[in-house]
Write an enzyme that holds these catalytic residues in place. Structure first.
Site, short mmCIF file in Angstrom:
data_model
loop_
_atom_site.label_atom_id
_atom_site.label_comp_id
_atom_site.label_asym_id
_atom_site.label_seq_id
_atom_site.Cartn_x
_atom_site.Cartn_y
_atom_site.Cartn_z
N ASP A 281 23.08 -32.94 21.51
CA ASP A 281 23.41 -31.53 21.75
C ASP A 281 24.72 -31.44 22.55
O ASP A 281 25.23 -30.34 22.79
CB ASP A 281 22.25 -30.78 22.43
CG ASP A 281 21.91 -31.32 23.81
OD1 ASP A 281 22.46 -32.36 24.21
OD2 ASP A 281 21.08 -30.68 24.50
N GLU B 177 14.67 -34.24 26.33
CA GLU B 177 14.95 -34.59 27.73
C GLU B 177 13.73 -34.32 28.62
O GLU B 177 13.07 -33.30 28.46
CB GLU B 177 16.15 -33.77 28.23
CG GLU B 177 17.43 -34.06 27.47
CD GLU B 177 18.64 -33.29 28.01
OE1 GLU B 177 18.52 -32.59 29.04
OE2 GLU B 177 19.71 -33.39 27.38
N GLU C 58 20.23 -41.91 31.46
CA GLU C 58 21.58 -41.37 31.67
C GLU C 58 21.87 -41.18 33.16
O GLU C 58 21.06 -40.61 33.91
CB GLU C 58 21.75 -40.02 30.95
CG GLU C 58 23.13 -39.42 31.19
CD GLU C 58 23.51 -38.29 30.24
OE1 GLU C 58 22.74 -37.97 29.31
OE2 GLU C 58 24.60 -37.72 30.43
O1 KIV Z 1 23.75 -35.01 23.76
C1 KIV Z 1 24.13 -36.19 23.86
O2 KIV Z 1 25.17 -36.60 23.35
C2 KIV Z 1 23.27 -37.08 24.62
C3 KIV Z 1 23.82 -38.43 24.96
C4 KIV Z 1 24.86 -38.30 25.99
C5 KIV Z 1 22.77 -39.40 25.33
O3 KIV Z 1 22.19 -36.73 24.97
#
Ligand code: KIV
Length: 283
Positions: free
Chosen positions: A48, A119, A186
């Protein structure tokens, strides 16, 4: 040479077992996904993050399911071998388990992703469990989870205090127990990511989480220096594509203005007689 096989969740588990590092990059369109796939990437995430790097929002919160499906479809058409993970956007799974399963299903059915990512730790375990029960692989994502930017008060490294570090280890174990097939770590200290990686049987994929994760992921515009709005410490620039693109755009503009482009070799021919005839006709 044996033909390259499609990467699956079993491949990823095998790679963790063999200490074979998993590579993941984000992609959002057909041609970029095709190039990555040809380069040999193991997995592609339609993150996202597209809200920021493709659509120009200041965070990921405005991204919709429609945005995600549109871009996931394009990537799935371009990448024939990589394992494709579609991100679940903000509020597509938080409000209810029902929403989570329906929206995860859309990313698989309409977007043609192989798995979804969402998440959160303990608080989203019921959603992870329900999605996995619907036969959809789930990649979890803990630590600096960008959809929580307002709750965190900014994009800040997570898990630095003893309590926060302990909670992240618990979250990692809980998402694994709920059925996640991998977990993105992350923005957490490298030594903490190493402990989590050691404790889990599923692969960890790090971004700003050090070298001891089972794999790494980066946003491709970051690693190709195409997105200048943010310069996170954990990003390494692997090619100055942003500069190259600007040089290409400038050269094109210059040649168009000067009349040097298009040249003869870029143009199509027609019989001179036809042209003469047309020139003489009234329209
Ligand atoms: O949205 C994204 O690109 C992510 C990555 C940074 C893991 O969640």
């Amino acid at each position: 040479m044996s033909e390259r096989k499609k990467t699956t969740i079993s491949t990823l588990m095998e790679m963790k077992k063999n200490n074979d590092k998993i590579t993941m990059l984000t992609a959002y369109d057909y041609s970029t996904a095709k190039l990555m796939d040809e380069a040999g990437i193991d997995t592609i995430l339609i993150g996202d993050s597209l809200g920021m790097v493709m659509l120009g929002y200041e965070d990921t919160l405005s991204v919709t399911m429609e945005d995600m499906i549109h871009h996931t479809k394009a990537v799935a058409r371009g990448a024939k071998h990589a394992f494709i993970v579609g991100d679940m956007p903000f509020m597509s799974y938080q409000a209810s388990i029902y929403d989570a399963v329906i929206n995860a299903g859309r990313l698989i059915k309409e977007g043609r992703a192989n798995a979804v990512k969402l998440e959160g730790g303990a608080s989203v375990c019921p959603q992870i469990k329900a999605i996995v029960e619907a036969q959809i692989p789930v990649v979890a994502h803990i630590g600096l989870t960008p959809q929580s930017v307002n709750a965190f008060g900014g994009f800040k490294v997570q898990g630095k205090s003893e309590n926060a570090a302990r909670q992240l280890i618990k979250d990692a174990l809980l998402v694994q127990e709920a059925g996640a097939c991998a977990v993105v770590l992350e923005g957490i200290p490298a030594d903490l990511a190493a402990i989590i990686t050691e404790k889990l049987t599923i692969p960890t994929i790090g971004i700003g989480a050090g070298a001891n994760c089972d794999g790494q992921v980066l946003v491709y515009q970051d690693m190709l220096a195409m997105y200048g709005d943010m310069h996170p410490k954990f990003v390494k620039v692997f090619a100055e594509v942003g500069t190259l693109m600007k040089e290409g755009f400038s050269a094109y503009i210059k040649e168009c203005k000067e009349g040097a482009f298009p040249a003869k070799e870029h143009t199509f021919k027609i019989d001179a007689e036809i042209i003469e005839k047309l020139k003489g006709e009234e329209f």
